[in-house]
Design an enzyme around this catalytic site. Structure first.
Site, PDB file in Angstrom:
ATOM      1  N   LEU A 149       0.867  -1.172   0.000  1.00  0.00           N
ATOM      2  CA  LEU A 149       0.000   0.000   0.000  1.00  0.00           C
ATOM      3  C   LEU A 149       0.904   1.221   0.000  1.00  0.00           C
ATOM      4  O   LEU A 149       1.948   1.226   0.655  1.00  0.00           O
ATOM      5  CB  LEU A 149      -0.911   0.018   1.239  1.00  0.00           C
ATOM      6  N   ASP A 150       0.512   2.256  -0.730  1.00  0.00           N
ATOM      7  CA  ASP A 150       1.287   3.495  -0.720  1.00  0.00           C
ATOM      8  C   ASP A 150       1.461   3.984   0.715  1.00  0.00           C
ATOM      9  O   ASP A 150       0.628   3.715   1.586  1.00  0.00           O
ATOM     10  CB  ASP A 150       0.581   4.586  -1.530  1.00  0.00           C
ATOM     11  N   LYS A 151       2.512   4.734   0.945  1.00  0.00           N
ATOM     12  CA  LYS A 151       2.788   5.268   2.286  1.00  0.00           C
ATOM     13  C   LYS A 151       1.550   5.914   2.894  1.00  0.00           C
ATOM     14  O   LYS A 151       1.223   5.683   4.063  1.00  0.00           O
ATOM     15  CB  LYS A 151       3.930   6.288   2.201  1.00  0.00           C
TER      16      LYS A 151
END
Length: 349
Positions: A149-151
């Site tokens: 998952l993106d930051k």
């Protein structure tokens, strides 16, 4: 004493395609010859980084077919920094056994160490939390990341704790649920609202021509174009008008493929970027001026893309047992949604 000339030779892998390469994908042919030193996924990553050359030209497309006589040169990058070390970072654990761990990742937590983020990541937290229960991925005692998952995206994420679980889960995510039980659903708060309650975005993605850190919809004929499909359903509309347009909408997105920034790019592509998205929705930020003195400042100050991985379902990699996990909206997204509901009390579709 190390031999500099020998080290230079080790930095290059040079191969000449023989008759066995005829019609074979370059990534498959290389993997068959270079394992266990280089896996197919590692070769694909090196291709994306420009480290693989075919007949003197960068080879960035893994599907490229070979012909006998092709010359392939792989320039191995400098060794990565030392293995990550464990760090005592709190984890919201939804499930854990000897094979895997499922967490509710908070926004702001990077999944894997990388440039600018060598510490303070989910991998560091997992090494500390799991300790000796990590039997090792590829012979190294570290967690197996099978999806990311993106930051600044929150939500459900599964991590493998041993080689078997890592292999089975990686295969399931690579298949994207087409032949198995994998199911992923994301909630996105977007500007405007699609005219239809449900639809599909089928648009290939590749690197942006103006910023290599971003993705963009590209022609399918481009060498680095990657098939990408997102299915969406409108759950709520806020500020809806008689023509079904709206100021904003809560949209459920389900992935048929799993490309970098896929939901963010696809929703922006159809004219509905995510609220708070600094990369793909900046042109829409002035819309917050139309939300009044109460909600407007909240939207302008929202620090991330409004995206949450709400649901993840899959078969246990060892027992085959169906597993299903949901994570409620984190506080920041829940408060933002409640603000829109108060601003637009008739927001249900």
């Amino acid at each position: 004493m190390n031999d500099p000339d020998n080290e230079a030779e080790q930095a290059l892998k040079e191969l000449d395609a023989d008759e066995t390469a005829k019609g074979e994908r370059i990534d498959q042919w290389l993997a068959a010859r270079l394992q266990p030193d280089l896996s197919r996924s590692r070769i694909q990553a090196l291709m994306r980084e420009g480290a693989v050359h075919l007949n003197g030209q960068p080879a960035t497309e893994p599907k490229r077919k070979l012909v006998p006589g092709d010359r392939i040169v792989i320039t191995m990058p400098e060794p990565a920094p030392a293995e990550p070390v464990g760090e005592d970072i709190p984890l919201d654990i939804l499930f854990e056994d000897d094979d895997l761990i499922v967490i509710n990742k908070p926004a702001g937590l990077v999944v894997h160490p990388g440039a600018g983020n060598w510490t303070g990541t989910l991998v560091n937290a997992m090494i500390h939390h799991c300790g000796a229960s990590l039997s090792g991925i590829g012979g190294v005692r570290r967690p197996g990341i099978v999806h990311r998952l993106d930051k600044d995206t929150s939500g459900v994420l599964v991590v493998a704790k041993n080689d078997l679980a890592h292999r089975v889960l990686s295969e399931a995510f690579a298949d994207h649920g087409r032949t198995g039980d994998l199911e992923r659903a994301y909630d996105a708060l977007v500007w405007g609202s699609p005219a239809r309650v449900a639809g599909t975005v089928d648009a290939p993605l590749g690197r942006s021509g103006t910023d290599r850190t971003r993705q963009a919809v590209v022609p399918e004929t481009r060498e680095d174009a990657r098939h990408a499909v997102t299915h969406f359903t409108v759950l709520e509309r806020f500020g809806q008008k008689e023509d079904a347009t709206a100021m904003a909408a809560l949209v459920e997105c389900r992935l048929e493929t799993g490309r970098t920034h896929q939901i963010r790019v696809h929703m922006a592509h159809i004219g509905h970027p995510l609220i708070g998205d600094q990369d793909y929705g900046r042109a829409f930020f002035t819309k917050a001026n139309k939300l009044g003195d109460t909600l407007g400042p909240v939207v302008r100050m929202f620090p991330r893309q409004a995206l949450h991985a709400r649901l993840l379902a899959f078969s246990h990699p060892v027992t085959g047992e169906p597993m299903r996990f949901e994570a409620p909206h984190p506080q920041d997204l829940a408060e933002l949604l409640e603000g829109f509901r108060r601003w637009s009390p008739n927001g249900k579709t």
